[in-house]
Motif scaffolding. Structure first.
Motif, PDB file in Angstrom:
ATOM      1  N   GLY A 158     -21.875 -24.760  48.419  1.00 35.31           N
ATOM      2  CA  GLY A 158     -23.268 -25.050  48.144  1.00 35.31           C
ATOM      3  C   GLY A 158     -24.135 -23.832  47.895  1.00 35.31           C
ATOM      4  O   GLY A 158     -25.294 -23.970  47.507  1.00 35.31           O
ATOM      5  N   THR A 159     -23.598 -22.633  48.097  1.00 32.67           N
ATOM      6  CA  THR A 159     -24.355 -21.414  47.852  1.00 32.67           C
ATOM      7  C   THR A 159     -24.430 -21.129  46.354  1.00 32.67           C
ATOM      8  O   THR A 159     -23.456 -21.307  45.630  1.00 32.67           O
ATOM      9  CB  THR A 159     -23.705 -20.222  48.566  1.00 32.67           C
ATOM     10  OG1 THR A 159     -23.610 -20.511  49.963  1.00 32.67           O
ATOM     11  CG2 THR A 159     -24.514 -18.946  48.369  1.00 32.67           C
ATOM     12  N   PHE A 160     -25.595 -20.668  45.906  1.00 32.23           N
ATOM     13  CA  PHE A 160     -25.755 -20.263  44.518  1.00 32.23           C
ATOM     14  C   PHE A 160     -25.437 -18.776  44.375  1.00 32.23           C
ATOM     15  O   PHE A 160     -25.820 -17.962  45.216  1.00 32.23           O
ATOM     16  CB  PHE A 160     -27.188 -20.516  44.043  1.00 32.23           C
ATOM     17  CG  PHE A 160     -27.539 -21.977  43.935  1.00 32.23           C
ATOM     18  CD1 PHE A 160     -27.161 -22.717  42.827  1.00 32.23           C
ATOM     19  CD2 PHE A 160     -28.244 -22.607  44.950  1.00 32.23           C
ATOM     20  CE1 PHE A 160     -27.484 -24.060  42.724  1.00 32.23           C
ATOM     21  CE2 PHE A 160     -28.574 -23.947  44.860  1.00 32.23           C
ATOM     22  CZ  PHE A 160     -28.188 -24.678  43.741  1.00 32.23           C
ATOM     23  N   TYR A 161     -24.764 -18.448  43.265  1.00 33.02           N
ATOM     24  CA  TYR A 161     -24.478 -17.049  42.943  1.00 33.02           C
ATOM     25  C   TYR A 161     -25.001 -16.754  41.546  1.00 33.02           C
ATOM     26  O   TYR A 161     -24.769 -17.522  40.612  1.00 33.02           O
ATOM     27  CB  TYR A 161     -22.979 -16.769  43.025  1.00 33.02           C
ATOM     28  CG  TYR A 161     -22.466 -16.794  44.443  1.00 33.02           C
ATOM     29  CD1 TYR A 161     -22.445 -15.640  45.221  1.00 33.02           C
ATOM     30  CD2 TYR A 161     -22.040 -17.990  45.018  1.00 33.02           C
ATOM     31  CE1 TYR A 161     -22.004 -15.676  46.539  1.00 33.02           C
ATOM     32  CE2 TYR A 161     -21.603 -18.034  46.338  1.00 33.02           C
ATOM     33  CZ  TYR A 161     -21.587 -16.872  47.084  1.00 33.02           C
ATOM     34  OH  TYR A 161     -21.154 -16.908  48.389  1.00 33.02           O
ATOM     35  N   LEU A 162     -25.725 -15.648  41.436  1.00 32.07           N
ATOM     36  CA  LEU A 162     -26.352 -15.258  40.181  1.00 32.07           C
ATOM     37  C   LEU A 162     -25.844 -13.883  39.758  1.00 32.07           C
ATOM     38  O   LEU A 162     -25.720 -12.975  40.582  1.00 32.07           O
ATOM     39  CB  LEU A 162     -27.869 -15.246  40.349  1.00 32.07           C
ATOM     40  CG  LEU A 162     -28.699 -14.936  39.106  1.00 32.07           C
ATOM     41  CD1 LEU A 162     -29.913 -15.857  39.026  1.00 32.07           C
ATOM     42  CD2 LEU A 162     -29.147 -13.477  39.082  1.00 32.07           C
ATOM     43  N   TYR A 163     -25.548 -13.758  38.467  1.00 31.06           N
ATOM     44  CA  TYR A 163     -25.038 -12.524  37.871  1.00 31.06           C
ATOM     45  C   TYR A 163     -25.947 -12.163  36.698  1.00 31.06           C
ATOM     46  O   TYR A 163     -26.621 -13.028  36.141  1.00 31.06           O
ATOM     47  CB  TYR A 163     -23.605 -12.707  37.355  1.00 31.06           C
ATOM     48  CG  TYR A 163     -22.651 -13.340  38.349  1.00 31.06           C
ATOM     49  CD1 TYR A 163     -21.616 -12.607  38.928  1.00 31.06           C
ATOM     50  CD2 TYR A 163     -22.770 -14.687  38.702  1.00 31.06           C
ATOM     51  CE1 TYR A 163     -20.732 -13.187  39.833  1.00 31.06           C
ATOM     52  CE2 TYR A 163     -21.899 -15.270  39.613  1.00 31.06           C
ATOM     53  CZ  TYR A 163     -20.889 -14.530  40.178  1.00 31.06           C
ATOM     54  OH  TYR A 163     -20.034 -15.102  41.070  1.00 31.06           O
ATOM     55  N   ALA A 164     -25.943 -10.875  36.287  1.00 33.32           N
ATOM     56  CA  ALA A 164     -26.845 -10.457  35.215  1.00 33.32           C
ATOM     57  C   ALA A 164     -26.271  -9.248  34.485  1.00 33.32           C
ATOM     58  O   ALA A 164     -25.330  -8.590  34.962  1.00 33.32           O
ATOM     59  CB  ALA A 164     -28.219 -10.117  35.785  1.00 33.32           C
ATOM     60  N   THR A 165     -26.857  -8.969  33.330  1.00 35.51           N
ATOM     61  CA  THR A 165     -26.546  -7.744  32.590  1.00 35.51           C
ATOM     62  C   THR A 165     -26.692  -6.538  33.510  1.00 35.51           C
ATOM     63  O   THR A 165     -27.583  -6.489  34.361  1.00 35.51           O
ATOM     64  CB  THR A 165     -27.488  -7.634  31.375  1.00 35.51           C
ATOM     65  OG1 THR A 165     -27.029  -8.547  30.364  1.00 35.51           O
ATOM     66  CG2 THR A 165     -27.506  -6.241  30.789  1.00 35.51           C
ATOM     67  N   GLU A 166     -25.840  -5.544  33.297  1.00 36.78           N
ATOM     68  CA  GLU A 166     -25.707  -4.472  34.288  1.00 36.78           C
ATOM     69  C   GLU A 166     -26.773  -3.389  34.186  1.00 36.78           C
ATOM     70  O   GLU A 166     -26.451  -2.221  33.983  1.00 36.78           O
ATOM     71  CB  GLU A 166     -24.313  -3.852  34.231  1.00 36.78           C
ATOM     72  CG  GLU A 166     -23.962  -3.157  32.941  1.00 36.78           C
ATOM     73  CD  GLU A 166     -22.793  -2.198  33.085  1.00 36.78           C
ATOM     74  OE1 GLU A 166     -22.300  -1.966  34.197  1.00 36.78           O
ATOM     75  OE2 GLU A 166     -22.376  -1.656  32.056  1.00 36.78           O
ATOM     76  N   ASN A 167     -28.033  -3.738  34.409  1.00 36.30           N
ATOM     77  CA  ASN A 167     -28.985  -2.688  34.763  1.00 36.30           C
ATOM     78  C   ASN A 167     -28.617  -2.123  36.128  1.00 36.30           C
ATOM     79  O   ASN A 167     -28.906  -0.968  36.430  1.00 36.30           O
ATOM     80  CB  ASN A 167     -30.410  -3.233  34.765  1.00 36.30           C
ATOM     81  CG  ASN A 167     -30.954  -3.361  33.341  1.00 36.30           C
ATOM     82  OD1 ASN A 167     -30.184  -3.526  32.393  1.00 36.30           O
ATOM     83  ND2 ASN A 167     -32.252  -3.281  33.183  1.00 36.30           N
TER      84      ASN A 167
END
Length: 333
Positions: free
Chosen positions: A53-62
């Motif tokens: 149930g945990t959300f995980y967020l990823y992004a462009t590598e700034n």
């Protein structure tokens, strides 16, 4: 005991009883969050809800090597580390950055598609894939799927994975056309013999497709992403009855001809708003979307913004005011 002390004692007792039965804290309906949700540069977000149930967020590598954040309520986020290390990061473009990740759960594995490019390297950039048993990683790189010059699509970045009728597909493209192609059953390679097909025109990048009420909604971004307070990025949409189109805007103009309808534009506080995450639902069934933007009060990068997706009577998505909220009611968790 004199009258004053008696009166104070009674008042203290009454206040204590009231606080015990009715805690002085706001209801869920009264709670608010403020944008930006995370005030560090997290461009091109992608999100997944793990099995717990945990959300995980990823992004462009700034944040180098692709940052990972976790949350249970979409508002309060914890930095968990990075998907890669300097030793394990992909290297098919040795001096390239890791851009626009797309996280998925496929056949019991967390599968992270990524773009790798140097700025302006539109024929050498490409798309790769990595896998992990845990959304926090460590992710093991499986290498590139293709480069622009191998698949003959200039600027092959900004990938999006989707499953349909038991088949797996990858959509991608950045201002040189949006394309789609079928993948193998494990999602880790192009299906032998698969042919690419063009889905939308040259105005768009950052594809995301959401299926709702018999329509496929193709979200994309237009304009300039990366010019600070002068960025013109906007989130737009078209829809289709089938996955591969034709996608049209509210007036019926085909996205192959660069038709689109606005979802999120600028306001006095936030500009350059676009490249959305997947839509996620809270416990009340409300739909939420993350995207990046530039905060004119502190334009140090492309920070993380959150808004509730609403739908008009014709079934078209928008956010309130067609621009980022400054403050809004929190998701229901």
């Amino acid at each position: 005991m004199n009258k004053l002390l008696l009166t104070l004692s009674v008042l203290t007792l009454l206040i204590s009883c009231k606080n015990a039965s009715s805690p002085n804290k706001p209801t869920d309906e009264a709670k608010k969050y403020e944008n930006p949700v995370i005030a560090v540069s997290l461009p091109d977000p992608t999100i997944i809800r793990a099995t717990d149930g945990t959300f995980y967020l990823y992004a462009t590598e700034n944040t180098r090597n692709t940052p990972i954040y976790s949350s249970t309520n979409l508002i309060d986020w914890t930095f968990e580390g990075t998907a890669f290390t300097n030793e394990t990061r992909p290297d098919f473009e040795p001096k390239g950055g890791l851009w626009a990740p797309d996280i998925n759960y496929i056949n019991g594995k967390y599968v992270l598609y990524y773009s790798m490019s140097v700025w302006g390297g539109e024929w050498t950039c490409g798309i790769g894939v990595a896998v992990a048993d845990n959304p926090k990683g460590p992710f093991t790189d499986k290498g590139k799927l293709f480069r622009s010059n191998e698949i003959d699509v200039q600027n092959s970045i900004d990938q999006f994975y989707i499953e349909e009728d038991g088949k797996k597909y990858l959509f991608w493209g950045s201002f040189r056309g949006i394309y789609a192609i079928e993948l193998t059953d494990d999602g880790l390679a192009l299906k032998p013999g698969a042919q690419k097909q063009q889905i939308a025109g040259t105005a768009f990048e950052g594809t995301y497709i959401y299926k709702k009420d018999g329509y496929y909604y193709l979200f994309a971004s237009i304009g300039s992403c990366c010019e600070g307070v002068n960025s013109t990025y906007k989130l737009v949409v078209g829809r289709s009855k089938t996955l591969f189109g034709p996608y049209v805007d509210k007036e019926g103009k085909n996205m192959m001809d660069n038709g689109y309808s606005l979802v999120i534009g600028p306001n006095e506080r936030f500009v350059g708003n676009g490249h959305c995450s997947e839509i996620v639902q809270d416990k009340a069934g409300n739909e939420w979307i993350f995207y990046h933007g530039v905060d004119k009060q502190d334009p140090h990068g492309r920070i993380l913004l959150l808004d509730k997706v609403q739908w008009d009577k014709e079934g078209w998505p928008y956010v309130e005011g067609f621009s980022p909220s400054l403050s809004a009611e929190v998701p229901k968790f």
